[in-house]
Design a protein around this motif. Structure first.
Motif, PDB file in Angstrom:
ATOM      1  N   ASN A   1      31.808  29.387  42.502  1.00  0.00           N
ATOM      2  CA  ASN A   1      31.795  30.030  41.197  1.00  0.00           C
ATOM      3  C   ASN A   1      32.551  31.351  41.313  1.00  0.00           C
ATOM      4  O   ASN A   1      32.443  32.052  42.317  1.00  0.00           O
ATOM      5  CB  ASN A   1      30.335  30.263  40.786  1.00  0.00           C
ATOM      6  CG  ASN A   1      30.182  30.925  39.450  1.00  0.00           C
ATOM      7  OD1 ASN A   1      30.677  32.027  39.233  1.00  0.00           O
ATOM      8  ND2 ASN A   1      29.475  30.267  38.565  1.00  0.00           N
TER       9      ASN A   1
ATOM     10  N   HIS B   1      24.696  42.265  43.207  1.00  0.00           N
ATOM     11  CA  HIS B   1      25.324  42.051  41.904  1.00  0.00           C
ATOM     12  C   HIS B   1      25.818  40.621  41.740  1.00  0.00           C
ATOM     13  O   HIS B   1      25.614  40.000  40.712  1.00  0.00           O
ATOM     14  CB  HIS B   1      26.475  43.042  41.728  1.00  0.00           C
ATOM     15  CG  HIS B   1      27.222  42.884  40.458  1.00  0.00           C
ATOM     16  ND1 HIS B   1      26.656  43.170  39.229  1.00  0.00           N
ATOM     17  CD2 HIS B   1      28.486  42.458  40.208  1.00  0.00           C
ATOM     18  CE1 HIS B   1      27.548  42.929  38.274  1.00  0.00           C
ATOM     19  NE2 HIS B   1      28.661  42.508  38.843  1.00  0.00           N
ATOM     20  N   GLN B   2      26.483  40.101  42.757  1.00  0.00           N
ATOM     21  CA  GLN B   2      27.078  38.783  42.659  1.00  0.00           C
ATOM     22  C   GLN B   2      26.089  37.687  43.070  1.00  0.00           C
ATOM     23  O   GLN B   2      25.061  37.942  43.668  1.00  0.00           O
ATOM     24  CB  GLN B   2      28.345  38.702  43.518  1.00  0.00           C
ATOM     25  CG  GLN B   2      29.487  39.562  42.991  1.00  0.00           C
ATOM     26  CD  GLN B   2      29.500  40.970  43.540  1.00  0.00           C
ATOM     27  OE1 GLN B   2      28.488  41.520  43.955  1.00  0.00           O
ATOM     28  NE2 GLN B   2      30.669  41.593  43.533  1.00  0.00           N
ATOM     29  N   ASN B   3      26.475  36.463  42.781  1.00  0.00           N
ATOM     30  CA  ASN B   3      25.663  35.273  42.979  1.00  0.00           C
ATOM     31  C   ASN B   3      25.786  34.761  44.425  1.00  0.00           C
ATOM     32  O   ASN B   3      26.893  34.587  44.914  1.00  0.00           O
ATOM     33  CB  ASN B   3      26.197  34.253  41.958  1.00  0.00           C
ATOM     34  CG  ASN B   3      25.647  32.877  42.067  1.00  0.00           C
ATOM     35  OD1 ASN B   3      25.123  32.467  43.083  1.00  0.00           O
ATOM     36  ND2 ASN B   3      25.788  32.143  40.992  1.00  0.00           N
TER      37      ASN B   3
ATOM     38  N   TRP C   1      38.162  40.574  41.718  1.00  0.00           N
ATOM     39  CA  TRP C   1      36.711  40.463  41.547  1.00  0.00           C
ATOM     40  C   TRP C   1      36.206  39.059  41.856  1.00  0.00           C
ATOM     41  O   TRP C   1      35.019  38.862  42.106  1.00  0.00           O
ATOM     42  CB  TRP C   1      36.291  40.887  40.141  1.00  0.00           C
ATOM     43  CG  TRP C   1      36.735  39.935  39.055  1.00  0.00           C
ATOM     44  CD1 TRP C   1      37.902  39.984  38.359  1.00  0.00           C
ATOM     45  CD2 TRP C   1      36.021  38.815  38.562  1.00  0.00           C
ATOM     46  NE1 TRP C   1      37.964  38.948  37.467  1.00  0.00           N
ATOM     47  CE2 TRP C   1      36.818  38.206  37.567  1.00  0.00           C
ATOM     48  CE3 TRP C   1      34.784  38.248  38.858  1.00  0.00           C
ATOM     49  CZ2 TRP C   1      36.421  37.075  36.877  1.00  0.00           C
ATOM     50  CZ3 TRP C   1      34.387  37.108  38.169  1.00  0.00           C
ATOM     51  CH2 TRP C   1      35.201  36.540  37.189  1.00  0.00           C
ATOM     52  N   THR C   2      37.089  38.068  41.882  1.00  0.00           N
ATOM     53  CA  THR C   2      36.661  36.697  42.172  1.00  0.00           C
ATOM     54  C   THR C   2      36.537  36.439  43.666  1.00  0.00           C
ATOM     55  O   THR C   2      36.117  35.363  44.067  1.00  0.00           O
ATOM     56  CB  THR C   2      37.632  35.678  41.551  1.00  0.00           C
ATOM     57  OG1 THR C   2      38.937  35.887  42.108  1.00  0.00           O
ATOM     58  CG2 THR C   2      37.672  35.811  40.039  1.00  0.00           C
TER      59      THR C   2
ATOM     60  N   HIS D   1      31.897  34.085  40.141  1.00  0.00           N
ATOM     61  CA  HIS D   1      30.949  35.186  40.302  1.00  0.00           C
ATOM     62  C   HIS D   1      30.176  35.089  41.617  1.00  0.00           C
ATOM     63  O   HIS D   1      29.279  35.888  41.858  1.00  0.00           O
ATOM     64  CB  HIS D   1      29.962  35.208  39.130  1.00  0.00           C
ATOM     65  CG  HIS D   1      30.624  35.418  37.810  1.00  0.00           C
ATOM     66  ND1 HIS D   1      31.018  36.657  37.370  1.00  0.00           N
ATOM     67  CD2 HIS D   1      30.993  34.542  36.850  1.00  0.00           C
ATOM     68  CE1 HIS D   1      31.586  36.542  36.192  1.00  0.00           C
ATOM     69  NE2 HIS D   1      31.588  35.269  35.852  1.00  0.00           N
TER      70      HIS D   1
ATOM     71  N   ASN E   1      31.214  44.996  40.767  1.00  0.00           N
ATOM     72  CA  ASN E   1      32.666  45.050  40.925  1.00  0.00           C
ATOM     73  C   ASN E   1      33.325  45.973  39.897  1.00  0.00           C
ATOM     74  O   ASN E   1      34.260  46.699  40.223  1.00  0.00           O
ATOM     75  CB  ASN E   1      33.270  43.647  40.867  1.00  0.00           C
ATOM     76  CG  ASN E   1      32.829  42.868  39.651  1.00  0.00           C
ATOM     77  OD1 ASN E   1      31.636  42.634  39.448  1.00  0.00           O
ATOM     78  ND2 ASN E   1      33.769  42.443  38.831  1.00  0.00           N
TER      79      ASN E   1
ATOM     80  N   ASP F   1      27.631  47.075  37.523  1.00  0.00           N
ATOM     81  CA  ASP F   1      28.462  47.092  36.322  1.00  0.00           C
ATOM     82  C   ASP F   1      27.877  47.993  35.246  1.00  0.00           C
ATOM     83  O   ASP F   1      27.907  47.666  34.066  1.00  0.00           O
ATOM     84  CB  ASP F   1      28.691  45.680  35.767  1.00  0.00           C
ATOM     85  CG  ASP F   1      29.678  44.882  36.601  1.00  0.00           C
ATOM     86  OD1 ASP F   1      30.217  45.428  37.575  1.00  0.00           O
ATOM     87  OD2 ASP F   1      29.905  43.713  36.265  1.00  0.00           O
TER      88      ASP F   1
END
Length: 175
Positions: A158, A150-152, A119-120, A160, A65, A30
């Protein structure tokens, strides 16, 4: 979170980076946000990259994303000075293996591209999971591994979170 301040923050960080005698730097995605057009995103990314490239050492990119709101993965890397132009890859530094992962894929394995994703809903496709397995299987015994993305991976529920984060963690933890 405040993209208008990104370049100013990066310029201040350059002094910190240089004074800290770092081995490398890695940004975690990002670094751009949907500006309104692909040309504007490319222009902002080139400005970001110019500031990022002021670090006198290895620099790595992780896709986020927002990096793909107007650009494909190939277009993103083409607009940077990144030496590695892949969305997921590995490198070794200081006796540690680093994995850079890319969960910017839909559930059907298609990569995020302009207008084709939410993005979800982020996933690591089976082909990337196979690559992680192979990379870890050939890792030198006892070499620590650190993964960047980047993501969890912890909470797939969640917004993210990587939706198949449990499967990814299982692969990582089994090595």
């Amino acid at each position: 979170r405040h993209y208008a301040l990104t370049l100013e923050k990066m310029e201040r960080m350059q002094a910190v980076f240089q004074d800290a005698d770092l081995d490398f730097v890695i940004q975690l995605g990002d670094c751009i946000d949907a500006s309104g057009s692909p040309d504007e995103d490319r222009q902002f990314l080139r400005m970001f990259d110019k500031t990022y490239a002021a670090f006198d050492g290895p620099r790595y990119y992780v896709l986020g994303n927002h990096c793909l709101d107007h650009l494909t993965k190939d277009e993103f890397f083409a607009a940077t000075s990144a030496t590695i132009k892949e969305s997921y890859y590995t490198f070794v530094h200081g006796g540690v293996r680093f994995l850079v992962l890319d969960p910017d894929f839909r559930a059907d394995g298609e990569p995020y591209a302009v207008g084709n994703y939410s993005w979800t809903d982020s996933f690591i496709p089976e082909s990337e999971l196979d690559w992680i397995r192979e990379t870890l299987a050939t890792n030198e015994s006892g070499t620590p591994v650190v993964a960047f993305l980047h993501q969890n991976l912890q909470d797939p529920k969640n917004a993210h979170g990587v939706k198949n984060g449990d499967a990814v963690r299982t692969v990582l933890e089994s090595s």
